[in-house]
Design a protein around this motif. Structure first.
Motif, PDB file in Angstrom:
ATOM      1  N   SER A 191      -2.786   5.833  -1.697  1.00  0.00           N
ATOM      2  CA  SER A 191      -3.756   6.030  -0.602  1.00  0.00           C
ATOM      3  C   SER A 191      -4.404   4.908   0.037  1.00  0.00           C
ATOM      4  O   SER A 191      -4.949   4.248  -0.810  1.00  0.00           O
ATOM      5  CB  SER A 191      -4.776   7.523  -1.140  1.00  0.00           C
ATOM      6  OG  SER A 191      -5.932   7.153  -0.319  1.00  0.00           O
ATOM      7  N   TYR A 192      -4.158   4.693   1.254  1.00  0.00           N
ATOM      8  CA  TYR A 192      -4.700   3.599   2.021  1.00  0.00           C
ATOM      9  C   TYR A 192      -6.350   3.709   1.738  1.00  0.00           C
ATOM     10  O   TYR A 192      -6.980   2.697   1.363  1.00  0.00           O
ATOM     11  CB  TYR A 192      -4.251   3.442   3.410  1.00  0.00           C
ATOM     12  CG  TYR A 192      -5.188   2.684   4.275  1.00  0.00           C
ATOM     13  CD1 TYR A 192      -5.001   1.413   4.382  1.00  0.00           C
ATOM     14  CD2 TYR A 192      -6.064   3.239   5.162  1.00  0.00           C
ATOM     15  CE1 TYR A 192      -5.764   0.389   5.156  1.00  0.00           C
ATOM     16  CE2 TYR A 192      -6.911   2.474   6.068  1.00  0.00           C
ATOM     17  CZ  TYR A 192      -6.465   1.164   5.885  1.00  0.00           C
ATOM     18  OH  TYR A 192      -7.232   0.185   7.015  1.00  0.00           O
ATOM     19  N   GLU A 193      -6.767   4.977   2.026  1.00  0.00           N
ATOM     20  CA  GLU A 193      -8.312   4.855   2.264  1.00  0.00           C
ATOM     21  C   GLU A 193      -8.743   4.827   0.688  1.00  0.00           C
ATOM     22  O   GLU A 193      -9.967   4.273   0.665  1.00  0.00           O
ATOM     23  CB  GLU A 193      -8.553   6.159   2.437  1.00  0.00           C
ATOM     24  CG  GLU A 193      -8.441   6.635   4.050  1.00  0.00           C
ATOM     25  CD  GLU A 193      -6.763   6.890   4.393  1.00  0.00           C
ATOM     26  OE1 GLU A 193      -6.126   7.229   3.245  1.00  0.00           O
ATOM     27  OE2 GLU A 193      -6.628   6.865   5.403  1.00  0.00           O
ATOM     28  N   LYS A 197     -11.572   1.897  -0.472  1.00  0.00           N
ATOM     29  CA  LYS A 197     -12.787   2.444  -1.183  1.00  0.00           C
ATOM     30  C   LYS A 197     -12.975   1.636  -2.634  1.00  0.00           C
ATOM     31  O   LYS A 197     -14.168   1.224  -2.913  1.00  0.00           O
ATOM     32  CB  LYS A 197     -12.843   3.798  -1.387  1.00  0.00           C
ATOM     33  CG  LYS A 197     -14.214   4.360  -1.925  1.00  0.00           C
ATOM     34  CD  LYS A 197     -14.270   5.871  -2.163  1.00  0.00           C
ATOM     35  CE  LYS A 197     -15.278   6.317  -2.540  1.00  0.00           C
ATOM     36  NZ  LYS A 197     -15.606   7.842  -2.567  1.00  0.00           N
ATOM     37  N   LYS A 212      -8.773  -6.729   1.605  1.00  0.00           N
ATOM     38  CA  LYS A 212      -8.832  -5.751   2.327  1.00  0.00           C
ATOM     39  C   LYS A 212      -7.768  -6.020   3.681  1.00  0.00           C
ATOM     40  O   LYS A 212      -7.198  -4.777   4.244  1.00  0.00           O
ATOM     41  CB  LYS A 212      -9.976  -5.057   3.088  1.00  0.00           C
ATOM     42  CG  LYS A 212     -11.059  -4.346   1.984  1.00  0.00           C
ATOM     43  CD  LYS A 212     -12.374  -4.212   2.556  1.00  0.00           C
ATOM     44  CE  LYS A 212     -12.807  -3.219   3.358  1.00  0.00           C
ATOM     45  NZ  LYS A 212     -14.135  -3.119   3.489  1.00  0.00           N
ATOM     46  N   LYS A 219      -0.120  -1.731   4.285  1.00  0.00           N
ATOM     47  CA  LYS A 219      -0.241  -0.223   3.886  1.00  0.00           C
ATOM     48  C   LYS A 219       0.927   0.653   4.372  1.00  0.00           C
ATOM     49  O   LYS A 219       1.213   1.884   4.138  1.00  0.00           O
ATOM     50  CB  LYS A 219      -1.502   0.311   4.964  1.00  0.00           C
ATOM     51  CG  LYS A 219      -1.245   0.228   6.472  1.00  0.00           C
ATOM     52  CD  LYS A 219      -2.516   0.691   7.073  1.00  0.00           C
ATOM     53  CE  LYS A 219      -2.116   0.547   8.789  1.00  0.00           C
ATOM     54  NZ  LYS A 219      -3.562   1.117   9.531  1.00  0.00           N
TER      55      LYS A 219
END
Length: 250
Positions: A191-193, A197, A212, A219
């Motif tokens: 999961s990229y998100e 986080k 990041k 990604k």
């Protein structure tokens, strides 16, 4: 591990489970002293820690796995009394269908059975961010768990952080295991998100932006692979090659 090393190695897990379950240090910071607040979020925080410690399978606490973790990681003087406390409390979880309830009351039982040796992955006081060395230290528990689970040696995975990616199935699945334990895998996919986080939560300020950027650049790598082990391996390799200086891996 010594008791202090065990504490240090749990920082990453605590740092992951606190925001996931919306709990504060005031709510969970004194569990090791017997302060169990009967709150749903606290209960699910404890379940999260047990899950990341590989003591939950099919949404149930597995006491054999818990004993194995003690044998692998606890200092010699703590193993027998802690295992006796686990044995005493293994029936508690059967009273609850919900994993959050089962985890909370099991942990409380273990504390009450042996307060002097109560030590697990939710005991640790954290700063708001970690230094690079703290990040590395806090990954020791994850590394030890995933090495055993995927039958890899230090020779195979010990220099991943230096760019040594051995193209072997067990190594690939070891990397996937680390990603799963750090909660950046959702529905068997990276999961990229969640990755972004985790960087916001845990990385020191001077590393956040560059890491990041690497995640952004890499990604789409996982989309090329249906298999999670392969997707994890090639994504990690991409992140290293994009920015070797700030690449950290267990």
């Amino acid at each position: 591990m010594t008791r202090q090393q065990l504490k240090n190695s749990g920082k990453l897990i605590k740092k992951t489970c606190m925001p996931k379950n919306d709990v504060t240090e005031d709510q969970v910071g004194e569990i090791d002293q017997g302060k169990f607040i009967e709150d749903r979020n606290v209960m699910c925080y404890i379940a999260c820690v047990y899950s990341m410690g590989q003591a939950v399978k099919n949404n149930k606490i597995v006491f054999d796995a818990m004993i194995k973790q003690v044998d692998m990681m606890f200092p010699p003087e703590m193993k027998e009394p802690y295992k006796a406390a686990i044995e005493k409390c293994k029936g508690v979880a059967k009273n609850y269908k919900d994993i959050c309830d089962a985890s909370y009351w099991t942990a409380k039982c273990i504390y009450e059975a042996d307060p002097a040796n109560f030590n697990w992955l939710i005991l640790f006081v954290l700063t708001s961010t970690m230094t690079r060395q703290q990040l590395k230290n806090s990954s020791k528990l994850l590394k030890k768990t995933c090495m055993a689970k995927n039958d890899v040696t230090e020779d195979l995975i010990g220099n991943i952080e230096k760019g040594k990616f051995i193209e072997e199935r067990n190594v690939m699945c070891y990397i996937a295991c680390i990603y799963q334990m750090t909660q950046v895998v959702k529905n068997n996919k990276l999961s990229y998100e969640a990755s972004m986080k985790q960087v916001d939560i845990m990385y020191p300020p001077e590393m956040k932006a560059s890491v990041k950027v690497s995640i952004e650049n890499c990604k789409d790598m996982s989309k090329k692979y249906a298999d999670l082990c392969e997707a994890s391996y090639w994504t990690a390799k991409c992140l290293y090659e994009d920015n070797p200086k700030d690449f950290i891996f267990a």
